[in-house]
Design a protein around this motif. Structure first.
Motif, PDB file in Angstrom:
ATOM      1  N   GLY A   1      -4.308 -17.782   1.572  1.00  0.00           N
ATOM      2  CA  GLY A   1      -4.888 -17.503   2.870  1.00  0.00           C
ATOM      3  C   GLY A   1      -3.898 -16.913   3.852  1.00  0.00           C
ATOM      4  O   GLY A   1      -4.201 -15.940   4.552  1.00  0.00           O
ATOM      5  N   LEU A   2      -2.699 -17.473   3.894  1.00  0.00           N
ATOM      6  CA  LEU A   2      -1.717 -17.023   4.879  1.00  0.00           C
ATOM      7  C   LEU A   2      -0.995 -15.745   4.452  1.00  0.00           C
ATOM      8  O   LEU A   2      -0.707 -14.884   5.292  1.00  0.00           O
ATOM      9  CB  LEU A   2      -0.698 -18.132   5.150  1.00  0.00           C
ATOM     10  N   VAL A   3      -0.698 -15.616   3.168  1.00  0.00           N
ATOM     11  CA  VAL A   3       0.062 -14.457   2.695  1.00  0.00           C
ATOM     12  C   VAL A   3      -0.862 -13.307   2.318  1.00  0.00           C
ATOM     13  O   VAL A   3      -0.766 -12.204   2.870  1.00  0.00           O
ATOM     14  CB  VAL A   3       0.959 -14.849   1.504  1.00  0.00           C
TER      15      VAL A   3
ATOM     16  N   GLU B   1      -4.011   0.207   8.397  1.00  0.00           N
ATOM     17  CA  GLU B   1      -5.280   0.364   9.106  1.00  0.00           C
ATOM     18  C   GLU B   1      -5.318  -0.487  10.369  1.00  0.00           C
ATOM     19  O   GLU B   1      -5.746  -0.033  11.435  1.00  0.00           O
ATOM     20  CB  GLU B   1      -6.442  -0.020   8.182  1.00  0.00           C
ATOM     21  N   MET B   2      -4.844  -1.734  10.249  1.00  0.00           N
ATOM     22  CA  MET B   2      -4.864  -2.627  11.409  1.00  0.00           C
ATOM     23  C   MET B   2      -3.807  -2.249  12.441  1.00  0.00           C
ATOM     24  O   MET B   2      -4.023  -2.389  13.635  1.00  0.00           O
ATOM     25  CB  MET B   2      -4.646  -4.079  10.965  1.00  0.00           C
ATOM     26  N   ARG B   3      -2.671  -1.758  11.985  1.00  0.00           N
ATOM     27  CA  ARG B   3      -1.627  -1.345  12.926  1.00  0.00           C
ATOM     28  C   ARG B   3      -2.080  -0.169  13.780  1.00  0.00           C
ATOM     29  O   ARG B   3      -1.687  -0.030  14.931  1.00  0.00           O
ATOM     30  CB  ARG B   3      -0.340  -0.991  12.172  1.00  0.00           C
ATOM     31  N   GLU B   4      -2.909   0.698  13.192  1.00  0.00           N
ATOM     32  CA  GLU B   4      -3.370   1.882  13.910  1.00  0.00           C
ATOM     33  C   GLU B   4      -4.748   1.707  14.529  1.00  0.00           C
ATOM     34  O   GLU B   4      -5.250   2.623  15.200  1.00  0.00           O
ATOM     35  CB  GLU B   4      -3.385   3.077  12.945  1.00  0.00           C
ATOM     36  N   ALA B   5      -5.384   0.556  14.302  1.00  0.00           N
ATOM     37  CA  ALA B   5      -6.747   0.337  14.801  1.00  0.00           C
ATOM     38  C   ALA B   5      -6.739   0.118  16.312  1.00  0.00           C
ATOM     39  O   ALA B   5      -5.717  -0.239  16.912  1.00  0.00           O
ATOM     40  CB  ALA B   5      -7.368  -0.868  14.104  1.00  0.00           C
ATOM     41  N   SER B   6      -7.899   0.315  16.906  1.00  0.00           N
ATOM     42  CA  SER B   6      -8.037   0.079  18.341  1.00  0.00           C
ATOM     43  C   SER B   6      -7.969  -1.416  18.635  1.00  0.00           C
ATOM     44  O   SER B   6      -8.197  -2.259  17.739  1.00  0.00           O
ATOM     45  CB  SER B   6      -9.373   0.632  18.834  1.00  0.00           C
ATOM     46  N   ASN B   7      -7.687  -1.756  19.877  1.00  0.00           N
ATOM     47  CA  ASN B   7      -7.638  -3.163  20.278  1.00  0.00           C
ATOM     48  C   ASN B   7      -8.982  -3.849  20.052  1.00  0.00           C
ATOM     49  O   ASN B   7      -9.040  -5.027  19.685  1.00  0.00           O
ATOM     50  CB  ASN B   7      -7.228  -3.279  21.741  1.00  0.00           C
TER      51      ASN B   7
ATOM     52  N   GLY C   1       0.767  -1.230   0.000  1.00  0.00           N
ATOM     53  CA  GLY C   1       0.000   0.000   0.000  1.00  0.00           C
ATOM     54  C   GLY C   1       0.801   1.284   0.000  1.00  0.00           C
ATOM     55  O   GLY C   1       0.261   2.356   0.208  1.00  0.00           O
ATOM     56  N   HIS C   2       2.114   1.218  -0.228  1.00  0.00           N
ATOM     57  CA  HIS C   2       2.943   2.419  -0.260  1.00  0.00           C
ATOM     58  C   HIS C   2       3.445   2.637  -1.675  1.00  0.00           C
ATOM     59  O   HIS C   2       3.372   1.769  -2.528  1.00  0.00           O
ATOM     60  CB  HIS C   2       4.138   2.284   0.697  1.00  0.00           C
TER      61      HIS C   2
ATOM     62  N   ALA D   1      -1.414 -12.057   6.266  1.00  0.00           N
ATOM     63  CA  ALA D   1      -0.279 -11.129   6.347  1.00  0.00           C
ATOM     64  C   ALA D   1      -0.652  -9.732   5.875  1.00  0.00           C
ATOM     65  O   ALA D   1      -0.392  -8.739   6.555  1.00  0.00           O
ATOM     66  CB  ALA D   1       0.892 -11.682   5.535  1.00  0.00           C
ATOM     67  N   HIS D   2      -1.282  -9.635   4.702  1.00  0.00           N
ATOM     68  CA  HIS D   2      -1.585  -8.321   4.151  1.00  0.00           C
ATOM     69  C   HIS D   2      -2.710  -7.619   4.896  1.00  0.00           C
ATOM     70  O   HIS D   2      -2.722  -6.394   4.997  1.00  0.00           O
ATOM     71  CB  HIS D   2      -1.929  -8.438   2.664  1.00  0.00           C
TER      72      HIS D   2
END
Length: 341
Positions: free
Chosen positions: A297-299, A311-317, A133-134, A303-304
């Motif tokens: 499924g895994l990659v 989005e997931m790195r910055e999302a709430s718990n 995404g970059h 992973a992605h």
């Protein structure tokens, strides 16, 4: 059924003929509805909340991963270790080896496609595409200190700036095109693996002795699997000329199992899924499909969607736990269905 008759070249079961024919249309309707619903719902003003789409997306990821291990790899192991096969087939875990080759084959093909596409964009002096995404290699140059320039120099600078903006716009367009192409490769690989599996289970349903149990289970199986495919198709970011691709792909998925059932009904007097030849064919195809879906499924999904997703790195718990819970629920439901099919 005795071991000898199970390995013979005779046909499959001929009971419930009317219901087997009806299953073509019932599974066509349910599997197509499962695949089309996320695609059409995202394009229409049905007012479906975003959490519902997210549920379908992550639930579908769990379904696909469980399909790879429970509904593909396990049957492949059983088929390629059948007592009907010669001793040569029983001396090595061929199902696992085929799945391994499939995983590396998909990896090499995708990696090669990415390198070729990136090299093409670089030759054109344009932005390269990062699957996470970059963007890299942008056309902007660092600005130096401001200096006084003559009117002619200003005019040249303005013209150069306009040309630069044009190059940047073209770069963005080509980057989006390549991004769409990369997405299409990923979803095509995923759908190919699922469709191979769907044709095989359609053949099995047409001739299986335990038709009623298998039929009920496959209705849910194909609907959930369709939901997994459809949720991925719905989130494809494609240019305007590719808007029909998700719809056509969903319809293609819905047709595969009915085609398998129809083919099985056509040859049910001669086709026996327990013969050595049928076991080899189904085992090889299931193992190949398992490798495709394990890699995807895994990659592509885990992973992605989680590790490399900003989005997931910055999302709430809470959001992260919800997404993982949806995925585990889909995986658990599909794994449970493996008890009967």
């Amino acid at each position: 059924m005795s071991s000898a008759s199970a390995c013979s070249s005779g046909g499959g079961s001929t009971t419930y003929t009317g219901l087997r024919i009806a299953s073509i249309f019932i599974i066509l309707a349910t599997s197509t509805a499962g695949a089309l619903f996320p695609v059409l719902a995202r394009r229409t003003s049905l007012g479906i909340p975003k959490p519902v789409f997210e549920f379908a997306k992550y639930f579908g990821s769990g379904v696909i991963i469980a399909t790879a291990f429970i509904h593909l790899l396990s049957p492949a192991l059983g088929a390629l270790s059948s007592a009907c096969l010669s001793d040569a087939w029983l001396q090595y875990p061929y199902a696992l080896a085929i799945a391994l080759v499939s995983i590396f084959g998909i990896f090499i093909a995708e990696f090669a496609a990415f390198r070729i596409g990136t090299a093409r964009l670089k030759r054109m002096g344009m932005t390269t595409y990062d699957p996470h995404g970059h963007q890299a290699g942008g056309a902007h140059a660092a600005h130096g200190p401001e200096v006084a320039v003559s009117s002619d120099a200003e005019a040249q600078a303005i013209q150069k700036s306009a040309e630069l903006e044009s190059v940047e716009y073209t770069a963005r367009q080509d980057t989006l095109e390549y991004s769409a192409f990369a997405q299409l490769i990923g979803i095509a690989v995923l759908e190919f693996g699922v469709m191979l599996h769907s044709v095989l289970i359609g053949l099995t349903l047409a001739v299986d002795e335990n038709f009623r149990i298998l039929f009920v289970v496959l209705i849910f199986h194909q609907t959930f699997e369709g939901l997994g495919i459809g949720s991925r198709l719905a989130f494809l970011d494609l240019p305007k000329h590719g808007t029909l691709i998700p719809v056509l792909a969903a319809i293609a998925y819905g047709l595969t199992t009915p085609i398998g059932i129809a083919a099985g009904l056509g040859v049910r007097t001669t086709y026996n899924p327990g013969t050595a030849r049928a076991s080899i064919v189904s085992g090889v195809l299931d193992a190949t499909s398992a490798g495709i879906l394990i890699y995807t499924g895994l990659v592509e999904l885990l992973a992605h969607e989680f590790i490399f997703s900003q989005e997931m790195r910055e999302a709430s718990n809470a959001k992260v736990l919800y997404a993982i819970g949806c995925m585990m629920f889909g995986c658990g439901v599909m794994a449970l269905l493996g008890r009967w099919a």
